[in-house]
Design an enzyme around this catalytic site. Structure first.
Site, PDB file in Angstrom:
ATOM      1  N   GLU A  37       0.873  -1.169   0.000  1.00 49.09           N
ATOM      2  CA  GLU A  37       0.000   0.000   0.000  1.00 49.09           C
ATOM      3  C   GLU A  37       0.917   1.228   0.000  1.00 49.09           C
ATOM      4  OE1 GLU A  37      -2.681   0.379   3.327  1.00 49.09           O
ATOM      5  OE2 GLU A  37      -3.462   2.273   2.562  1.00 49.09           O
ATOM      6  N   ARG A 263       5.319 -12.618   9.869  1.00 48.20           N
ATOM      7  CA  ARG A 263       5.991 -11.374   9.535  1.00 48.20           C
ATOM      8  C   ARG A 263       7.300 -11.274  10.311  1.00 48.20           C
ATOM      9  NH1 ARG A 263       2.338  -7.382   9.253  1.00 48.20           N
ATOM     10  NH2 ARG A 263       3.724  -5.675   9.737  1.00 48.20           N
ATOM     11  N   LYS A 273       4.441   0.694   9.121  1.00 48.70           N
ATOM     12  CA  LYS A 273       4.453   1.996   8.444  1.00 48.70           C
ATOM     13  C   LYS A 273       3.778   3.070   9.284  1.00 48.70           C
ATOM     14  CE  LYS A 273       3.062   0.201   4.610  1.00 48.70           C
ATOM     15  NZ  LYS A 273       2.417   0.021   3.321  1.00 48.70           N
TER      16      LYS A 273
HETATM   17  P1  ATP Z   1       2.751  -2.078   7.864  1.00 50.70           P
HETATM   18  O1  ATP Z   1       2.118  -2.839   8.983  1.00 50.70           O
HETATM   19  O2  ATP Z   1       4.176  -1.748   8.051  1.00 50.70           O
HETATM   20  O3  ATP Z   1       1.946  -0.893   7.424  1.00 50.70           O
HETATM   21  P2  ATP Z   1       1.499  -3.498   5.842  1.00 50.70           P
HETATM   22  O4  ATP Z   1       1.318  -4.958   5.880  1.00 50.70           O
HETATM   23  O5  ATP Z   1       0.315  -2.661   6.129  1.00 50.70           O
HETATM   24  O6  ATP Z   1       2.734  -3.109   6.683  1.00 50.70           O
HETATM   25  P3  ATP Z   1       1.626  -3.372   3.051  1.00 50.70           P
HETATM   26  O7  ATP Z   1       2.113  -2.279   2.193  1.00 50.70           O
HETATM   27  O8  ATP Z   1       0.196  -3.703   3.032  1.00 50.70           O
HETATM   28  O9  ATP Z   1       2.082  -3.007   4.495  1.00 50.70           O
HETATM   29  O10 ATP Z   1       2.504  -4.664   2.858  1.00 50.70           O
HETATM   30  C1  ATP Z   1       2.888  -5.196   1.621  1.00 50.70           C
HETATM   31  C2  ATP Z   1       3.298  -6.620   1.848  1.00 50.70           C
HETATM   32  O11 ATP Z   1       4.384  -6.691   2.758  1.00 50.70           O
HETATM   33  C3  ATP Z   1       2.157  -7.416   2.456  1.00 50.70           C
HETATM   34  O12 ATP Z   1       2.047  -8.646   1.768  1.00 50.70           O
HETATM   35  C4  ATP Z   1       2.583  -7.624   3.873  1.00 50.70           C
HETATM   36  O13 ATP Z   1       2.087  -8.835   4.361  1.00 50.70           O
HETATM   37  C5  ATP Z   1       4.103  -7.627   3.772  1.00 50.70           C
HETATM   38  N1  ATP Z   1       4.704  -7.207   5.038  1.00 50.70           N
HETATM   39  C6  ATP Z   1       4.456  -6.079   5.725  1.00 50.70           C
HETATM   40  N2  ATP Z   1       5.145  -6.060   6.879  1.00 50.70           N
HETATM   41  C7  ATP Z   1       5.860  -7.207   6.922  1.00 50.70           C
HETATM   42  C8  ATP Z   1       6.766  -7.782   7.866  1.00 50.70           C
HETATM   43  N3  ATP Z   1       7.084  -7.164   8.993  1.00 50.70           N
HETATM   44  N4  ATP Z   1       7.305  -8.983   7.572  1.00 50.70           N
HETATM   45  C9  ATP Z   1       7.010  -9.600   6.425  1.00 50.70           C
HETATM   46  N5  ATP Z   1       6.169  -9.124   5.501  1.00 50.70           N
HETATM   47  C10 ATP Z   1       5.590  -7.943   5.736  1.00 50.70           C
HETATM   48 MG    MG Z   2      -1.387  -3.248   4.912  1.00 48.14          MG
END
Ligand code: ATP
Ligand code: MG
Length: 558
Positions: A37, A263, A273
């Site tokens: 995102e 994760r 984020k």
């Molecule tokens: P955040 O919690 O940091 O905002 P998010 O999951 O909302 O992360 P996205 O941009 O939706 O952020 O994530 C893109 C991809 O990265 C998704 O498939 C998510 O599962 C993966 N991802 C995000 N954080 C992690 C993490 N700490 N370890 C592994 N994969 C991750």
């Molecule tokens: Mg997300």
């Protein structure tokens, strides 16, 4: 980019599934995607997901798409779309022509939502967001049906079209799937498919006044792109039944399978984020690429090579159970990569002047130094030696304790690549601080060995006062002081010593001609990289990681 040389945790369960699906003929080739995102910069956790998705595509001869999940214009920006692409490329991956946006599918998603309405499987709900939340029920209690649940298809289609046309204010209506308010899985209790949002979207501008939810957009986007394995993190496990429900109830072109992995969490670090946005907004760091940030942009600026990140991800492996990786393992991996490649240089961070009394005034010698002790291919360089030098303040003690073997009054040590010197006199300022050492050198020890075989117990680094370049050096430490930081209340948790700036450093003149970007080892100190704040008058270096092998210590302590 496959990094076969690095030890890994063996083939993980997702790669096993992919291999089996290819072997059985279920899929002819594998198609994955990385779906960020664009509401912030990528962080170390994303690196794990990127390496997994792009890595699988490479290893199994398939492809990986970069797809922006741009369904919430209230938080998303073009700056983030650009930064994410830069960072994925920097990490070493390429999506070829497969750059996609969920917003490319808005028209199709809208049509599918209408299909659900026509099938009696979606309805427009006039309840407020609070009412919807309060009637959703709990883990132990069923939810309650909305009073608007049984609207006619015609009325639903009409209201949905008017939501799209912008007739209603934000928050006044939503489109919900009609599934089961009594489901044990809360995600199936009539989830929201569309909400009204009058906002400017970075790509579609003001064309839309309604935006699909993550759940409604994600699986269908996967399907449109013929993703075979939709890999995400564990928090989406409970969403999988909904992911499948949409694909089962819509005329989609394919039915991808979702798989979840744990994760990445790391000590002294927060990988979210939302939290990183707060750190930037509240001014606890200088920006998204502050070298203390766990963002890819921050790590890059700190001098962490992309290879080091890929090695780290490979080393931690992919599992189904959540765990927290020790930050020492990260440092260890980065140190390991840099140790192999980084050229050695001499730099004095806290200078103490040394005058060699028996060295002729005005004389300069060019001494030879090796660039890398284990890699002769990196060659040698000449370093100037003269009567006035700088050494590190803490390489001298006036009254040394028993185990201190470096310079002290009357003591002889080796200057790396140069000569043995002996300290003859200590000069202090009015405050009683040592400001200069008067030493003598033994001309017979040129190159650092005594022909009579006498030994010294220490070798210290130095730079020539007349030739050294001035530099600022930024020493970074963990951003958080606590091993398991919690979101919020940063003032109490941040490490007050996460940045120490040394402004009076002296580095050897080789930096005048060295390439600006690569990491170097300052001998006996650690790995450093030139910061973009450097000017022609003054170099600025960031410490990437120190030399101390803290991981081995941690590991040994069990
Ligand atoms: P955040 O919690 O940091 O905002 P998010 O999951 O909302 O992360 P996205 O941009 O939706 O952020 O994530 C893109 C991809 O990265 C998704 O498939 C998510 O599962 C993966 N991802 C995000 N954080 C992690 C993490 N700490 N370890 C592994 N994969 C991750
Ligand atoms: Mg997300």
């Amino acid at each position: 980019m496959t990094d076969e040389s690095t030890p890994d945790a063996g083939r993980d369960f997702i790669r096993e599934i992919v291999a089996a699906d290819l072997a059985s003929g279920k899929h002819k080739s594998v198609v994955t995607r990385f779906p960020p995102e664009p509401n912030g910069y990528l962080h170390l956790g994303h690196a794990k997901s990127i390496c997994l998705n792009f890595g699988i595509a490479e290893e199994f001869g398939g492809r990986c798409h970069l797809r922006f999940d741009d369904t919430n214009p209230a938080k998303e920006e073009q700056e983030f779309i650009d930064a994410i692409q830069r960072d994925v490329r920097w990490l070493g991956f390429d999506w070829g022509e497969h750059l996609h946006f969920a917003s490319d599918y808005f028209e199709q998603l809208y049509a599918w939502a209408q299909d659900l309405i026509r099938a009696g499987k979606a309805y427009v709900d006039d309840q407020s967001p609070d009412e919807i939340r309060l009637t959703r029920g709990t883990l132990t209690e069923a939810g309650q049906n909305s009073p608007f649940r049984d609207r006619s298809v015609e009325e639903n289609l009409d209201l949905f079209a008017r939501m799209r046309a912008g007739e209603f204010p934000n928050g006044t209506r939503v489109l919900r799937a009609k599934i089961d308010m009594g489901s044990g899985n809360i995600n199936l209790r009539d989830p929201v498919l569309y909400r009204i949002l009058h906002a400017h979207h970075p790509r579609t501008g003001t064309a839309w006044n309604i935006y699909p939810s993550y759940d409604f957009a994600h699986g269908q986007s996967d399907s449109i792109e013929h993703i075979t394995h939709s890999i995400c993190t564990l928090e989406f496990e409970d969403h999988r039944p909904l992911y499948d429900w949409f694909l089962d109830n819509l005329p989609v072109p394919s039915h991808p399978r979702q798989y979840e992995f744990a994760r990445l969490n790391m000590t002294y670090t927060l990988l979210s984020k939302r939290v990183l946005t707060e750190l930037v907004r509240e001014g606890h760091v200088t920006g998204w690429d502050d070298p203390r940030m766990p963002t890819l942009a921050g790590l890059q600026r700190r001098g962490v090579p992309a290879q080091g990140l890929r090695d780290f991800v490979r080393r931690i492996g992919v599992a189904k159970a959540n765990s927290t990786v020790d930050i020492g393992m990260f440092d260890f991996t980065i140190r390991e990569v840099l140790n192999k490649s980084a050229p050695r240089r001499m730099a004095v961070l806290r200078p103490l002047k040394v005058v060699i009394e028996n060295y002729p005034e005005g004389q300069v010698e060019e001494l030879e130094a090796v660039n890398h002790p284990d890699d002769p291919a990196q060659g040698t360089r000449k370093i100037a030696f003269g009567r006035e030098l700088y050494i590190e303040q803490d390489d001298f003690m006036e009254e040394p304790p028993k185990k201190f073997f470096r310079l002290a009054p009357g003591r002889e040590v080796r200057l790396r690549y140069a000569y043995f010197i002996t300290c003859r006199e200590v000069i202090k300022n009015a405050a009683g601080e040592v400001v200069e050492l008067r030493c003598t050198y033994d001309p017979a020890t040129r190159g650092g060995n005594a022909p009579d075989g006498r030994k010294v117990k220490a070798t210290i680094h130095w730079v020539s006062a007349a030739h050294a370049l001035p530099a600022e050096v930024r020493l970074y430490d963990n951003l958080f002081a606590t091993p398991q930081p919690e979101p919020g209340n940063f003032a109490a948790q941040l490490n007050p010593n996460s940045l120490e700036t040394l402004t009076d450093c002296k580095v050897e003149p080789a930096f005048r001609t060295d390439a600006a970007d690569g990491a170097v080892q300052f001998e006996r100190q650690g790995y450093f990289v030139r910061d973009r704040d450097s000017t022609s008058e003054r170099l600025v270096f960031n410490r990437t990681v120190g030399l101390r092998d803290s991981y081995a210590k941690v590991a040994a302590a069990g």
